[in-house]
Structures are given as structure tokens and as C-alpha cells.
Design a protein around this motif. Structure first.
Motif, mmCIF file in Angstrom:
data_model
loop_
_atom_site.group_PDB
_atom_site.id
_atom_site.type_symbol
_atom_site.label_atom_id
_atom_site.label_comp_id
_atom_site.label_asym_id
_atom_site.label_seq_id
_atom_site.Cartn_x
_atom_site.Cartn_y
_atom_site.Cartn_z
ATOM 1 N N ASP A 54 0.669 -1.121 -0.058
ATOM 2 C CA ASP A 54 -0.107 0.073 -0.051
ATOM 3 C C ASP A 54 0.936 1.422 -0.213
ATOM 4 N N TRP A 55 0.742 1.913 -0.893
ATOM 5 C CA TRP A 55 1.801 3.189 -1.263
ATOM 6 C C TRP A 55 1.112 4.694 -1.342
ATOM 7 N N ASN A 56 1.630 5.382 -0.642
ATOM 8 C CA ASN A 56 1.284 6.646 -0.424
ATOM 9 C C ASN A 56 1.886 7.653 -1.068
ATOM 10 N N LYS A 57 1.489 8.585 -1.836
ATOM 11 C CA LYS A 57 2.165 9.634 -2.751
ATOM 12 C C LYS A 57 2.512 10.721 -1.956
ATOM 13 N N VAL A 58 3.622 11.345 -2.299
ATOM 14 C CA VAL A 58 3.836 12.675 -1.870
ATOM 15 C C VAL A 58 4.128 13.578 -3.140
#
Length: 308
Positions: free
Chosen positions: A55-59
Motif C-alpha cells: 500500500d503506497w502513499n504519494k507525496v
């Protein structure tokens, strides 16, 4: 792959991205890619982080070209590293074709892995062509003794420089050289270095990045300076999965002989050269230390939290 457990899927992050560098910072997995778009639109960098590889979160826009006074055409191929609590972010800009142009490899710095990163020098760290190597595609590697090496190069030539402790200036090797030519056979671009069991695994991309034959090969050496004798390919197109697979980063689970390759590839349905996706798969070593060819998958990898 055991499909009874959920997997990350590939691509592992949404959108068109390429040239991923992969790191572990602050007990999180990080992916730092190029924004894969027409050249003149590559004016910023995004980053992605995960606790579990799934599960990846974008900055968004951790570094923008407007904050790099000398960058005016495009930016790509980032490679960050942490040193003494600061985060140093190396990148290519402007695609210079001669020493009469401004551009090359820059360095930005931040207090956090998500940035915001700010230009450290006001000019390129490496802004000229040495040994025939276009100053692009930086990859930063810190050895166990704390010495930092920056590998880079295009046009079929690869150099390494040693950085001073400030991480924003070049040191001199014992023999008086600043730029060492370490080009292995068939090198094109995209260098990457890892260390495993006191051996240095130097990897790079071959073929043309816009075509189906883009791929990754490697060498093994006893020194971070080589010599690097090509062993063979470890990543290439699969007619059932994708083409143009290359320009990668690596993650090792701390304290484990467990490795993941993060790379870009082009879906079989795509012909646009900029339609590249970032994917992740396991990388395995043979008992003799050689690397097994990577099996590209649509499944990706299982959940892997740090510290378990």
C-alpha cells in the motif's frame, strides 16, 4: 507465487513513472521515480512510501524545477540517500550534449525523506562530460566504511566519483583522479550498486530506453571501483508480461538476505515511449552468489512489513 495471500500487484504505484530508486528511510519503504512524460513536462519529482510494500502513499512535488535555478529543460533519474540526519537527492537535468551547455547532475537536500528538497549548490555537482560519459543517471552508494560513491553515466560510459563528507562536493581518489571510468561491457546507462556478503554487485541498463530491448545486466567485484566484468542479464522483456524493463533500484530487508528489485517496464498494450510503469518483484541469488533472472509478474510481492 502463492496466491493465497494478497499481493501488491504490478504496477505497484499508479501513473506513468520510470527510473525508480528505492530506499528504506525512517522505517518506511520509499520509491523515488522520474515522472514519465514528454521531456519538457518532466519538471518535478513525486515520491511514494509504504509500510508493507503493498500500500503506497504519494507525496507530490518533493522537488520542482522552478527551485533549481540552473535546470531549465527537464529533470529525471533521482537517487536519494540519508547521511547524518540529512537527505541528499541526486538527479539529472538538462540533458547536456557538450561542455558548452549548463546541466548535468545536481544535488538537493532536505531534513525529511519526503522533502521538500532544495538545491544545495546553485549549479550542477557534475556539469561536464568526462571519459565520454554524459552526466546523467546518478546512483548514490555509501559503503560500510562511510565512504560515499556516486555512479553515473550515459552514452555507453560509466564513471564513479567519491564524495566528501558534506555529500555535496567531490573528493579525490588516492591516485589523484576525481573521475574514474569503470564502464563494463554493453553498459548504456542507469547504474545501480549493492553490497552483499562483502561483494559488490554493480548493475546497469542496456539497450534503448524507448524500445522493447531495454534490460538490466550485472557484474560482481571485490571493490566498489571494480573492475566490473559483465556476468549477464537479470531483467528483460517478457512477451507475456511487458517490454522495456530496466533502470531499477534495489531494496534489502535489513538484516536479511531478502532482496526486491524495483524497476520500470512498458505494458504490452503501449507504444508511447513515455508510458512506463514502476513494478516490484523478488530478486534471488544462487548459492554461488550469481543472480537469478528476475521473473516479471503481474502479482508483485507479498506484504512485507519492516521489523517482522
Amino acid at each position: 507465487m502463492n496466491n493465497s495471500k494478497p499481493t501488491s500487484g504490478n504496477p505497484v504505484i499508479p501513473g506513468w513513472y520510470a527510473d525508480p530508486e528505492a530506499r528504506i528511510f525512517d522505517n518506511l519503504y520509499w520509491i523515488y521515480p522520474t515522472y514519465s512524460a514528454p521531456y519538457e513536462e518532466q519538471t518535478f519529482f513525486d515520491a511514494f512510501y509504504s509500510e508493507n510494500l503493498m500500500d503506497w502513499n504519494k507525496v507530490e512535488r518533493i522537488l520542482e524545477m522552478k527551485d533549481i535555478p540552473w535546470a531549465e529543460k527537464a529533470m529525471w533519474a533521482p537517487s536519494p540517500i540519508e547521511k547524518d540526519g540529512k537527505y541528499y537527492y541526486y538527479f539529472a537535468a538538462n540533458d547536456i550534449q557538450s561542455n558548452n551547455e549548463i546541466g548535468g547532475i545536481g544535488v538537493a537536500v532536505a531534513d525529511h525523506p519526503q522533502g521538500p528538497f532544495k538545491d544545495a549548490l546553485g549549479q550542477p555537482l557534475i556539469g561536464e562530460i568526462h571519459h565520454g560519459a554524459q552526466p546523467i543517471d546518478p546512483h548514490i552508494f555509501i559503503d560500510n566504511d562511510g565512504v560515499a560513491y556516486l555512479y553515473y553515466g550515459g552514452w555507453g560510459h560509466c564513471n564513479v566519483v567519491k564524495l566528501n563528507k558534506d555529500m555535496i562536493s567531490l573528493d579525490v581518489f588516492d591516485d589523484g583522479l576525481v573521475y574514474k571510468d569503470i564502464t563494463p561491457d554493453l553498459f548504456v546507462e542507469g547504474p545501480c550498486m549493492i553490497k552483499r556478503q562483502n561483494r559488490y554487485y554493480f548493475m546497469w541498463s542496456e539497450g534503448g530506453w524507448g524500445g522493447p530491448d531495454y534490460s538490466v545486466a550485472y557484474a560482481i567485484a571485490e571493490s566498489p571501483l571494480g573492475p566490473f566484468k559483465r556476468v549477464g542479464k537479470i531483467l528483460k522483456q517478457d512477451s507475456n508480461v511487458a517490454t522495456g524493463a530496466g533502470h531499477h533500484g534495489m531494496i534489502q530487508i535489513p538484516g536479511q538476505d531478502e532482496w526486491y528489485i524495483i524497476y520500470h517496464r512498458r505494458p504490452l498494450s503501449e507504444t508511447d515511449v513515455n508510458h512506463r510503469e514502476v513494478c516490484i518483484d523478488r530478486l534471488y541469488f544462487n548459492d554461488d552468489g550469481t543472480i537469478q533472472p528476475v521473473e516479471m509478474t503481474f502479482e508483485g510481492v507479498h506484504e512485507r512489513k519492516l521489523g517482522n
